[in-house]
Design a protein around this motif. Structure first.
Motif, mmCIF file in Angstrom:
data_model
loop_
_atom_site.group_PDB
_atom_site.id
_atom_site.type_symbol
_atom_site.label_atom_id
_atom_site.label_comp_id
_atom_site.label_asym_id
_atom_site.label_seq_id
_atom_site.Cartn_x
_atom_site.Cartn_y
_atom_site.Cartn_z
ATOM 1 N N ASP A 183 0.885 -1.119 0.013
ATOM 2 C CA ASP A 183 0.035 0.064 0.174
ATOM 3 C C ASP A 183 0.953 1.209 0.003
ATOM 4 O OD1 ASP A 183 -2.224 1.451 0.109
ATOM 5 O OD2 ASP A 183 -2.885 1.065 2.152
ATOM 6 N N TYR A 184 0.977 2.082 -1.241
ATOM 7 C CA TYR A 184 1.686 3.150 -1.370
ATOM 8 C C TYR A 184 1.098 4.365 -1.331
ATOM 9 C CZ TYR A 184 5.470 -0.278 -2.674
ATOM 10 O OH TYR A 184 6.327 -1.381 -2.594
ATOM 11 N N ALA A 185 1.679 5.381 -0.794
ATOM 12 C CA ALA A 185 1.249 6.689 -0.714
ATOM 13 C C ALA A 185 1.204 7.444 -2.319
ATOM 14 C CB ALA A 185 1.815 7.529 0.412
ATOM 15 N N VAL A 186 2.364 7.036 -2.812
ATOM 16 C CA VAL A 186 2.681 7.552 -4.014
ATOM 17 C C VAL A 186 3.663 6.653 -4.813
ATOM 18 C CG1 VAL A 186 3.453 9.549 -5.307
ATOM 19 C CG2 VAL A 186 2.383 9.954 -3.027
ATOM 20 N N ILE A 187 3.581 6.592 -6.106
ATOM 21 C CA ILE A 187 4.363 5.892 -6.985
ATOM 22 C C ILE A 187 5.187 7.032 -8.108
ATOM 23 C CG2 ILE A 187 4.686 4.209 -8.739
ATOM 24 C CD1 ILE A 187 2.229 2.495 -7.556
ATOM 25 N N THR A 188 6.301 6.972 -7.996
ATOM 26 C CA THR A 188 7.073 7.808 -8.908
ATOM 27 C C THR A 188 7.583 6.764 -10.061
ATOM 28 O OG1 THR A 188 9.260 7.574 -8.154
ATOM 29 C CG2 THR A 188 7.991 9.410 -7.059
ATOM 30 N N ILE A 189 7.259 7.267 -11.537
ATOM 31 C CA ILE A 189 7.482 6.298 -12.313
ATOM 32 C C ILE A 189 8.137 6.864 -13.577
ATOM 33 C CG2 ILE A 189 5.039 6.413 -13.478
ATOM 34 C CD1 ILE A 189 5.185 3.411 -13.924
ATOM 35 N N ASP A 190 9.257 6.341 -14.132
ATOM 36 C CA ASP A 190 9.641 6.651 -15.287
ATOM 37 C C ASP A 190 9.146 6.219 -16.639
ATOM 38 O OD1 ASP A 190 11.476 7.660 -17.196
ATOM 39 O OD2 ASP A 190 13.067 6.533 -16.591
ATOM 40 N N ARG A 191 8.741 7.000 -17.602
ATOM 41 C CA ARG A 191 8.212 6.568 -18.904
ATOM 42 C C ARG A 191 8.925 5.576 -19.507
ATOM 43 N NH1 ARG A 191 5.189 10.280 -21.734
ATOM 44 N NH2 ARG A 191 5.409 8.743 -23.377
ATOM 45 N N MET A 192 10.096 5.637 -19.477
ATOM 46 C CA MET A 192 10.636 4.574 -20.546
ATOM 47 C C MET A 192 11.486 3.584 -19.646
ATOM 48 S SD MET A 192 12.487 7.182 -23.391
ATOM 49 C CE MET A 192 13.260 8.375 -22.123
ATOM 50 N N LEU A 193 10.888 2.410 -19.560
ATOM 51 C CA LEU A 193 11.319 1.243 -18.875
ATOM 52 C C LEU A 193 11.656 0.135 -19.668
ATOM 53 C CD1 LEU A 193 8.718 1.186 -15.872
ATOM 54 C CD2 LEU A 193 11.157 2.017 -16.016
ATOM 55 N N PRO A 194 12.534 -0.765 -19.364
ATOM 56 C CA PRO A 194 13.296 -1.574 -20.301
ATOM 57 C C PRO A 194 12.345 -2.853 -20.804
ATOM 58 C CG PRO A 194 14.000 -2.062 -17.964
ATOM 59 C CD PRO A 194 13.464 -0.762 -18.057
ATOM 60 N N ASP A 195 11.253 -3.137 -20.141
ATOM 61 C CA ASP A 195 10.381 -4.291 -20.468
ATOM 62 C C ASP A 195 8.909 -3.695 -20.543
ATOM 63 O OD1 ASP A 195 9.928 -3.742 -17.701
ATOM 64 O OD2 ASP A 195 9.638 -5.629 -17.119
ATOM 65 N N ILE A 196 8.142 -3.421 -19.737
ATOM 66 C CA ILE A 196 6.849 -2.682 -19.816
ATOM 67 C C ILE A 196 6.810 -1.228 -19.773
ATOM 68 C CG2 ILE A 196 4.532 -2.858 -19.034
ATOM 69 C CD1 ILE A 196 5.092 -5.636 -17.817
ATOM 70 N N ASP A 197 6.787 -0.328 -20.692
ATOM 71 C CA ASP A 197 6.752 1.009 -20.386
ATOM 72 C C ASP A 197 5.942 1.532 -19.286
ATOM 73 O OD1 ASP A 197 4.339 2.063 -21.517
ATOM 74 O OD2 ASP A 197 5.209 1.654 -23.377
ATOM 75 N N GLY A 198 6.331 2.753 -18.672
ATOM 76 C CA GLY A 198 5.617 3.465 -17.692
ATOM 77 C C GLY A 198 4.027 3.711 -18.048
ATOM 78 N N ILE A 199 3.838 3.868 -19.244
ATOM 79 C CA ILE A 199 2.324 4.159 -19.246
ATOM 80 C C ILE A 199 1.719 2.849 -19.495
ATOM 81 C CG2 ILE A 199 0.786 4.811 -21.393
ATOM 82 C CD1 ILE A 199 2.225 7.234 -20.479
ATOM 83 N N ALA A 200 2.094 1.930 -19.905
ATOM 84 C CA ALA A 200 1.425 0.562 -19.887
ATOM 85 C C ALA A 200 1.202 0.225 -18.294
ATOM 86 C CB ALA A 200 2.171 -0.686 -20.616
ATOM 87 N N VAL A 201 2.366 0.225 -17.486
ATOM 88 C CA VAL A 201 2.151 -0.003 -16.196
ATOM 89 C C VAL A 201 1.372 0.769 -15.354
ATOM 90 C CG1 VAL A 201 3.508 0.178 -13.791
ATOM 91 C CG2 VAL A 201 4.638 -0.846 -15.888
ATOM 92 N N MET A 202 1.074 2.046 -15.732
ATOM 93 C CA MET A 202 -0.157 2.591 -15.125
ATOM 94 C C MET A 202 -1.305 2.438 -15.452
ATOM 95 S SD MET A 202 1.377 6.574 -14.977
ATOM 96 C CE MET A 202 1.323 6.971 -16.428
#
Length: 230
Positions: free
Chosen positions: A49-68
């Motif tokens: 359970d997180y208060a906030v997630i910081t996420i990079d757009r460009m990730l090596p497997d699944i990009d940040g957009i897809a993760v969100m």
């Protein structure tokens, strides 16, 4: 953010940037977890359970957009702060429309990062915490009326969702069949009906089958209890 609400997940694949973020945020009083790729982010997001997630757009497997998008589909309502070198207007708009709550362009000032985290953390405490209930790796979204376990959506009929919600709200407590009949079906106890056992059986199969550990337990002669190990 205070106490348990200061846990943050940093999703960053660059080791140097990740190390700096974790060090600075930890020094500033945050409890920080790190995910180096999209798959790890999905696993951690479903389990904690997180208060906030910081996420990079460009990730090596699944990009940040897809993760969100995946986390939103799974009913995870934690605020996302996108941190990216992609700073054009179209990039920011796409990130926000995909489920991001704020967008910070690299390079950035750490003071500004802290201010944005504080703002998102306040939103997390007043909104997200009230609409998502979690037990172990099980999450139920009270707004979307959906459930997921370990990041995988659980298909539930409306009455099955009501039953699971009642068990989750009474986590660790033994709930009798009479209590379930009254609070879920709004009926007085009928000793001849087996509707409770039928529905609990359905929900248990959907929630517990092929999982590392069971959440729904039968208390012989009394009723049921939903609890995670530990």
């Amino acid at each position: 953010m205070t106490g348990a609400h200061r846990r943050i997940l940093v999703v960053e694949d660059d080791p140097e940037t990740a190390g700096q973020l974790v060090e600075q945020l930890t020094t500033s009083g945050y409890d920080v977890d790190l995910a180096a790729n999209g798959r790890e982010a999905l696993d951690r997001g479903a389990a904690r359970d997180y208060a906030v997630i910081t996420i990079d757009r460009m990730l090596p497997d699944i990009d940040g957009i897809a993760v969100m998008r995946q986390m939103r589909d799974d009913g995870i309502a934690v605020p996302f702060l996108i941190i990216s070198a992609l700073g054009e207007i179209d990039d920011r708009v796409r990130g926000l429309r995909a489920g991001g709550d704020d967008y910070l362009v690299k390079p950035f000032s750490f003071v500004e990062l802290l201010a944005r985290l504080e703002a998102l953390g306040r939103r997390s405490e007043t909104v997200a915490k009230e609409t998502i209930l979690r037990v172990g790796d099980l999450a139920i979204d009270l707004i979307a009326r959906s459930a997921s376990r370990g990041g995988r959506r659980i298909p539930l009929l409306p009455k099955e969702f009501q039953l699971l919600e009642y068990l989750v709200r009474n986590e660790g407590r033994v709930v009798s069949r009479a209590m379930l009949l009254q609070h879920v079906w709004d009926l007085h106890f009928d000793p001849s009906t087996n509707i409770i056992d039928v529905y609990v059986g359905r929900v248990r199969r959907k929630v517990d089958d092929q999982q590392a550990y069971p959440l729904i337990h039968t208390i012989r002669g009394i009723g049921y209890c939903l609890r995670a190990p530990g």
